[in-house]
Design a protein around this motif. Structure first.
Motif, mmCIF file in Angstrom:
data_model
loop_
_atom_site.group_PDB
_atom_site.id
_atom_site.type_symbol
_atom_site.label_atom_id
_atom_site.label_comp_id
_atom_site.label_asym_id
_atom_site.label_seq_id
_atom_site.Cartn_x
_atom_site.Cartn_y
_atom_site.Cartn_z
ATOM 1 N N GLU A 34 0.967 -0.966 -0.011
ATOM 2 C CA GLU A 34 -0.116 -0.166 0.095
ATOM 3 C C GLU A 34 1.078 1.420 0.046
ATOM 4 O O GLU A 34 1.764 1.224 0.798
ATOM 5 N N ILE A 42 1.391 5.003 0.577
ATOM 6 C CA ILE A 42 0.654 6.077 1.233
ATOM 7 C C ILE A 42 1.436 7.468 0.891
ATOM 8 O O ILE A 42 2.772 7.437 1.247
ATOM 9 N N GLY A 69 -3.858 11.534 10.851
ATOM 10 C CA GLY A 69 -3.878 10.193 11.119
ATOM 11 C C GLY A 69 -2.854 9.682 12.050
ATOM 12 O O GLY A 69 -2.451 10.282 12.803
ATOM 13 N N SER A 70 -2.308 8.432 11.491
ATOM 14 C CA SER A 70 -1.581 7.660 12.200
ATOM 15 C C SER A 70 0.100 8.545 12.176
ATOM 16 O O SER A 70 0.726 8.364 12.900
ATOM 17 N N PHE A 71 0.114 9.174 10.992
ATOM 18 C CA PHE A 71 1.502 10.001 10.929
ATOM 19 C C PHE A 71 1.426 10.937 11.958
ATOM 20 O O PHE A 71 2.273 11.239 12.743
ATOM 21 N N ASP A 128 -4.248 13.236 2.267
ATOM 22 C CA ASP A 128 -3.170 12.182 2.276
ATOM 23 C C ASP A 128 -4.263 11.128 1.474
ATOM 24 O O ASP A 128 -5.160 11.213 1.201
ATOM 25 N N PHE A 129 -3.535 10.056 1.142
ATOM 26 C CA PHE A 129 -4.126 8.894 0.262
ATOM 27 C C PHE A 129 -3.418 7.543 0.119
ATOM 28 O O PHE A 129 -2.351 7.805 0.344
ATOM 29 N N LYS A 130 -4.145 6.568 -0.388
ATOM 30 C CA LYS A 130 -3.442 5.276 -0.294
ATOM 31 C C LYS A 130 -3.779 4.812 -1.796
ATOM 32 O O LYS A 130 -4.688 4.810 -2.319
ATOM 33 N N THR A 165 -10.267 5.958 0.820
ATOM 34 C CA THR A 165 -8.928 5.791 0.665
ATOM 35 C C THR A 165 -8.176 6.998 0.550
ATOM 36 O O THR A 165 -6.911 7.225 0.530
ATOM 37 N N CYS A 166 -8.853 8.321 0.485
ATOM 38 C CA CYS A 166 -8.331 9.459 0.631
ATOM 39 C C CYS A 166 -8.732 10.405 1.770
ATOM 40 O O CYS A 166 -9.737 10.411 2.096
ATOM 41 N N ARG A 167 -7.845 11.228 2.288
ATOM 42 C CA ARG A 167 -8.379 12.358 3.300
ATOM 43 C C ARG A 167 -8.672 13.555 2.640
ATOM 44 O O ARG A 167 -7.740 14.046 1.822
ATOM 45 N N ARG A 201 -14.598 6.919 11.108
ATOM 46 C CA ARG A 201 -13.619 6.276 11.841
ATOM 47 C C ARG A 201 -13.890 6.966 13.259
ATOM 48 O O ARG A 201 -13.945 6.215 14.166
#
Ligand code: UDP
Length: 235
Positions: A90, A92, A99-101, A175-177, A198-200, A216
Motif C-alpha cells: 500500500e 501512502i 491520522g497515524s502520521f 493524504d491517500f493510499k 482511501t483519501c483524506r 472512523r
C-alpha cells in the motif's frame, strides 16, 4: 461480457471473474470498516458514490497519461477493470499531517509538510498491513528495486495531478493510499480505488473532513460528506 465466480471479497468491494481472463468485474459495497476491522458499519450509498468518484479520478488520470486499470462503468455500483498482478504494497502519499502520521511523530493534524512524502505498508490483513521499508520490501521480494522506483514516480505524479485538480473544487488532498499492479507485458499501472474511503479530503478553508474519518471518529454526517465530494466534482 459474462459475470463468473467470485474471485475475492474485500471490505468494500467484491471482485468477480468474467468470461475474459484479462477483465474483472468490480462491485462496490456499502460496508465500511476501520481500525483493522475492529469497527464495522455501513455508509448508505457509499458503493454508488465510491464507484462514481473512483471512475471519475481514473478517467482524469488517464487523460493526463497515467495508466490505470479502469475499463468501463457498467452500473451504479459496478465497473470493468483490467486484471492485474497486484504488488502487495500500500503506497501512502502525504501532503498534510493527519491520522497515524500525526500520532507517530507527535505533530498536530493539519500541519503542511515541507515536501510530500511516501510510506509503504505490506498488504496483509492478518498482520494488519504493517509499515515496511523499501529495503525490506525488496528483501521479502514483494517488489523489485526498479518496480519500487516506478511506483514512487507514479505516486508523486498522481499526487500532483490530483492535488491540483481538487484545489479547483476547494478540496485539500491531505493524504491517500494507492495500489499498483502489473499487466501481462510487465507494465505497472494504478489499480484499486481513489475515493473518500482511501483519501483524506478536507475543505480548503474550514478543514472540515469530507472522508472516512467521519466514520472512523464518529463525527456524524458521513453520507453527506461522501455526497459533498460527488457534488463538488459535479459528477
Ligand atoms: N488508508 C487506506 N487504507 C489503509 C490505510 C490507510 O485507504 O489500510 C488511507 C487513509 O484513508 C488515509 C491515508 O491512507 O487517507 C493515510 O492513512 P494513515 O496511515 O494515516 O492511517 P489511518 O490513520 O487512516 O489508520
Amino acid at each position: 461480457m459474462e459475470k463468473r465466480e467470485l474471485l475475492y471479497e474485500g471490505k468494500a468491494k467484491k471482485i468477480f471473474k468474467t468470461d475474459n481472463q484479462d477483465i474483472l468485474w468490480v462491485y462496490y459495497k456499502d460496508d465500511a470498516t476501520a481500525f483493522n476491522n475492529q469497527k464495522r458499519g455501513q455508509i448508505k450509498n457509499k458503493g454508488v458514490i465510491n464507484n462514481k468518484i473512483t471512475n471519475y479520478f481514473m478517467n482524469f488520470l488517464e487523460k493526463n497519461k497515467v495508466s490505470t486499470h479502469f475499463i468501463k462503468e457498467i452500473s451504479d455500483r459496478e465497473t470493468f477493470v483490467k486484471r492485474l498482478e497486484i504488488i502487495p504494497l500500500e503506497v501512502i502519499v502525504r501532503n498534510v499531517v493527519a491520522g497515524s502520521f500525526s500520532k507517530r511523530y507527535g505533530i498536530c493534524e493539519g500541519e503542511m509538510l515541507k515536501k510530500s512524502t511516501i510510506e509503504f505498508s505490506y498488504k496483509n490483513d492478518e498482520l494488519g498491513d504493517p509499515f515496511i521499508s523499501e529495503y525490506s520490501a525488496v528483501a521479502l521480494e514483494l517488489a523489485s528495486e526498479k518496480e519500487i522506483e516506478v511506483v514512487k514516480k507514479l505516486s508523486f505524479e498522481i499526487n500532483d495531478l490530483l492535488k491540483g485538480h481538487l484545489k479547483i473544487f476547494n478540496i485539500k488532498l491531505v493524504d491517500f493510499k494507492l495500489e499498483f499492479g502489473k499487466v501481462k507485458n510487465g507494465e505497472i499501472i494504478l489499480g484499486d480505488e481513489v475515493s473518500p474511503d482511501t483519501c483524506r479530503f478536507w475543505d480548503i478553508k474550514t478543514h472540515e473532513k469530507l472522508d472516512k474519518d467521519r466514520f472512523r471518529n464518529d463525527l456524524g454526517n458521513v453520507e453527506d460528506a461522501y455526497n459533498e465530494i460527488l457534488n463538488r466534482l459535479k459528477i
